[in-house]
Design a protein around this motif. Structure first.
Motif, short mmCIF file in Angstrom:
data_model
loop_
_atom_site.label_atom_id
_atom_site.label_comp_id
_atom_site.label_asym_id
_atom_site.label_seq_id
_atom_site.Cartn_x
_atom_site.Cartn_y
_atom_site.Cartn_z
N ILE A 191 0.87 -1.17 0.00
CA ILE A 191 0.00 0.00 0.00
C ILE A 191 0.91 1.22 0.00
O ILE A 191 1.65 1.46 0.96
N GLU A 192 0.86 1.97 -1.09
CA GLU A 192 1.85 3.03 -1.34
C GLU A 192 1.26 4.41 -1.05
O GLU A 192 0.26 4.80 -1.65
N PRO A 193 1.88 5.17 -0.15
CA PRO A 193 1.35 6.52 0.17
C PRO A 193 1.23 7.41 -1.05
O PRO A 193 0.24 8.16 -1.18
N ASP A 194 2.21 7.37 -1.96
CA ASP A 194 2.17 8.24 -3.12
C ASP A 194 0.98 7.93 -4.03
O ASP A 194 0.39 8.84 -4.63
N VAL A 195 0.65 6.65 -4.16
CA VAL A 195 -0.49 6.26 -4.99
C VAL A 195 -1.78 6.82 -4.43
O VAL A 195 -2.63 7.36 -5.16
N TRP A 196 -1.93 6.74 -3.10
CA TRP A 196 -3.18 7.18 -2.48
C TRP A 196 -3.23 8.67 -2.24
O TRP A 196 -4.30 9.23 -1.95
N PHE A 203 3.33 -1.26 4.03
CA PHE A 203 2.92 0.12 3.81
C PHE A 203 4.17 0.97 3.65
O PHE A 203 5.02 1.04 4.54
N GLY A 204 4.30 1.61 2.47
CA GLY A 204 5.46 2.45 2.23
C GLY A 204 5.85 2.47 0.77
O GLY A 204 5.13 1.95 -0.09
N ILE A 249 10.54 -0.96 0.75
CA ILE A 249 10.09 -2.27 1.23
C ILE A 249 10.99 -3.37 0.66
O ILE A 249 11.41 -4.29 1.37
N LEU A 250 11.30 -3.26 -0.63
CA LEU A 250 12.19 -4.26 -1.24
C LEU A 250 13.57 -4.24 -0.58
O LEU A 250 14.18 -5.28 -0.36
N GLY A 251 14.05 -3.04 -0.28
CA GLY A 251 15.35 -2.93 0.36
C GLY A 251 15.37 -3.59 1.73
O GLY A 251 16.33 -4.31 2.09
N GLU A 252 14.31 -3.37 2.50
CA GLU A 252 14.21 -3.98 3.83
C GLU A 252 14.12 -5.49 3.71
O GLU A 252 14.76 -6.23 4.48
N LEU A 253 13.33 -5.95 2.76
CA LEU A 253 13.19 -7.39 2.54
C LEU A 253 14.52 -8.00 2.10
O LEU A 253 14.90 -9.10 2.54
N PHE A 254 15.24 -7.30 1.24
CA PHE A 254 16.51 -7.79 0.70
C PHE A 254 17.54 -7.97 1.81
O PHE A 254 18.36 -8.90 1.78
N GLU A 255 17.51 -7.08 2.81
CA GLU A 255 18.45 -7.18 3.93
C GLU A 255 18.24 -8.46 4.73
O GLU A 255 19.19 -9.06 5.24
N PRO A 304 10.11 -12.77 6.38
CA PRO A 304 11.16 -12.36 7.32
C PRO A 304 10.89 -11.04 8.05
O PRO A 304 11.65 -10.69 8.96
N LEU A 305 9.84 -10.33 7.65
CA LEU A 305 9.56 -9.03 8.27
C LEU A 305 8.33 -9.11 9.15
O LEU A 305 7.56 -10.08 9.09
N GLN A 306 8.11 -8.07 9.93
CA GLN A 306 6.91 -7.99 10.75
C GLN A 306 5.69 -7.79 9.86
O GLN A 306 5.71 -6.98 8.92
N GLN A 307 4.65 -8.55 10.12
CA GLN A 307 3.43 -8.42 9.34
C GLN A 307 2.75 -7.10 9.64
O GLN A 307 2.53 -6.74 10.81
N SER A 308 2.42 -6.34 8.60
CA SER A 308 1.79 -5.02 8.77
C SER A 308 0.28 -5.12 8.63
O SER A 308 -0.25 -6.07 8.05
N ARG A 309 -0.39 -4.11 9.14
CA ARG A 309 -1.82 -3.97 8.94
C ARG A 309 -2.07 -2.84 7.96
O ARG A 309 -1.31 -1.86 7.92
#
Length: 508
Positions: free
Chosen positions: A35-40, A75-76, A81-87, A165-170
């Motif tokens: 869910i992308e802030p810029d899109v919304w 969300f972001g 998000i890809l960078g965080e996931l890649f780490e 691998p990341l925290q599940q977001s709402r």
């Protein structure tokens, strides 16, 4: 084994999902929606789109959970998000469908492509519609569309899921996204199950009213397929709708000629659906500038905020126009002819530039599809340079499609007090009759903003005067070559072109 990432965008289904199928063939998968802030935050986004999305995401997540997985919502900004996931879990392959969206998602995809190249991630994109990326020529486009929709629908693949691998977001609330609260109370609800139910009811019953029923706002709500929001969100695929329609046609007896004619006409509109999206794919600037640059300046310097405010408020004074605005406010939907009439009224007698009008309507249409929307806004406004404008008279349209006033009286309560004799032009009703029937023109019912005949004539003079200029005429050929339809019943390669339909293709 390194998992493959499946990035869901406007393809919220498991069935006939090429990206998911190809990723699953490589091993374990991670399923992501961002869910992308810029899109919304964009001017074409509305709360109704977001609520429809959330309904669709909830159902998709449930479908994945039944198979032992999850849809992971973040969300972001996508690259962040890809960078965080890649780490946490280095990726080598990402799968998604191609998207022909607005300029925000176009720039987002460019940024994602750059990120993938910099991080050694191979991004596999599959076709979502019959739209061809980097199309070199329109000459064989119809053939390519047919080849795409004829391919077998992909079944839901066997899925193996990797640990997230990341925290599940709402999902954030609409308030957090800065959206206005309006959500039409009578809009369609999101999700694949709803889409399948709408498809089946159309194929098995409602298609009998399609031919002859989709123009009038009275019959269109049930005669039209009502599938456009499910195509726009990707709850259903274009290919599965084409297959289901053709299968139904093939099994129907000859005695069902009316329903067969309806389904045949509907299939043609599915073709045009992709044809118009291809225009935006090939010309992304179509969203925000005139397709034919010779029309630059035609309306831009004549903006009338009073006219625009009255249009958005449903206070133009033309009952059919104002009733259409109210129906949009309550349902998020309007049939194609009434959409065309709204844009025509805005573009000609009200002389409003198509871009602000288009942004407003994008927020009103639940089934907003950028490729179709902006192509049609420009066609109806006369700025493509290759289409003869269809200028709709709202009084004539009322005579033709709401002769007894059932539609305007449903959506405009004040019109219920107006006698039949004054139904189409209530502003002409004498003051003594207004007093007798308890309706005041100028208060309960708006006065027309302009003299319709005179304002339309002046608009035509401006448009066709510019159209006749040699430099403007000379610029048409390149647009025809790049965007014109070649459809003639079979694929043509001789360079001839058909004039595109001038009717709104959404709301079909």
């Amino acid at each position: 084994m390194t998992p493959s990432l499946v990035w869901f965008k406007r393809d919220l289904r498991l069935h006939d999902h090429a990206a998911l199928t190809y990723a699953a063939a490589q091993g374990p998968v991670l399923c992501l929606y961002v869910i992308e802030p810029d899109v919304w935050a964009a001017e074409d986004a509305a709360n109704q789109h977001y609520q429809f999305l959330l309904e669709s995401l909830t159902e998709l997540d449930a479908a994945l959970q039944r198979r032992g997985g999850r849809l992971h919502i973040a969300f972001g900004e996508v690259t962040a998000i890809l960078g965080e996931l890649f780490e946490h879990s280095p990726l080598t392959h990402m799968y998604s469908h191609e998207e022909t969206g607005n300029n925000v998602t176009y720039q987002r995809d460019l940024a994602v492509g750059k990120w993938c190249r910099e991080h050694g991630v191979t991004w596999h994109e599959s076709r979502q519609f019959g739209v061809v990326r980097r199309l070199s020529s329109r000459n064989k486009w119809q053939r390519q569309w047919e080849e795409h929709v004829r391919l077998p629908c992909l079944p839901v693949p066997q899925l193996e899921f990797a640990a997230w691998p990341l925290q599940q977001s709402r999902a954030p609330t609409w308030e957090c996204l800065g959206l206005t609260p309006h959500d039409p109370p009578q809009r369609q609800r999101g999700g694949r199950r709803q889409g399948i139910a709408v498809l089946q009811s159309f194929l098995l019953d409602r298609s009998g009213k399609y031919r002859g029923g989709i123009s009038s706002p009275l019959s269109a709500p049930t005669a039209c397929s009502r599938l456009s929001p499910y195509l726009a969100m990707g709850s259903l695929s274009m290919r599965e709708i084409v297959h289901a329609t053709r299968k139904q046609l093939a099994t129907m007896p000859a005695t069902e000629s009316r329903r067969k004619a309806g389904l045949t006409g509907f299939t043609s509109r599915l073709y045009w659906h992709c044809h118009f999206i291809q225009k935006l794919e090939s010309e992304p600037a179509l969203e925000y500038r005139n397709l034919h640059r010779g029309y630059d300046g035609l309306r831009e310097g004549d903006w009338n905020q009073q006219h625009f405010d009255a249009l958005m408020a449903g206070r133009t004074g033309w009952p059919l126009v104002d009733a259409c605005v109210e129906m949009l406010r309550q349902t998020g939907w309007l049939n194609f002819r009434m959409r065309a009439m709204l844009v025509s009224v805005a573009a000609y007698p009200l002389w409003l530039h198509w871009r602000p009008v288009g942004l407003w309507l994008a927020r009103q249409f639940l089934d907003y599809e950028p490729g179709i929307h902006w192509s049609q806004l420009q066609m109806q406004s006369g700025t493509t340079g290759i289409n003869v404008p269809r200028i709709y008279n709202p009084i004539k349209q009322a005579h033709d499609h709401d002769p007894h006033g059932h539609f305007v009286r449903r959506w405009l309560p004040a019109m219920r007090k107006v006698p039949d004799a004054w139904l189409f032009e209530p502003w002409r009703m004498p003051a003594e009759l207004q007093a007798r029937y308890g309706v005041v023109v100028g208060h309960d019912i708006a006065m027309p903003l302009v003299d319709l005949e005179q304002a339309t004539r002046l608009a035509k003079d401006k448009l066709f005067g510019l159209r006749a200029q040699p430099a403007v005429r000379d610029g048409q050929a390149a647009i025809v070559e790049k965007h014109g339809s070649r459809r003639r019943g079979r694929d043509k390669t001789d360079g001839k072109t058909a004039v595109d339909t001038g009717q709104m293709t959404l709301g079909f």
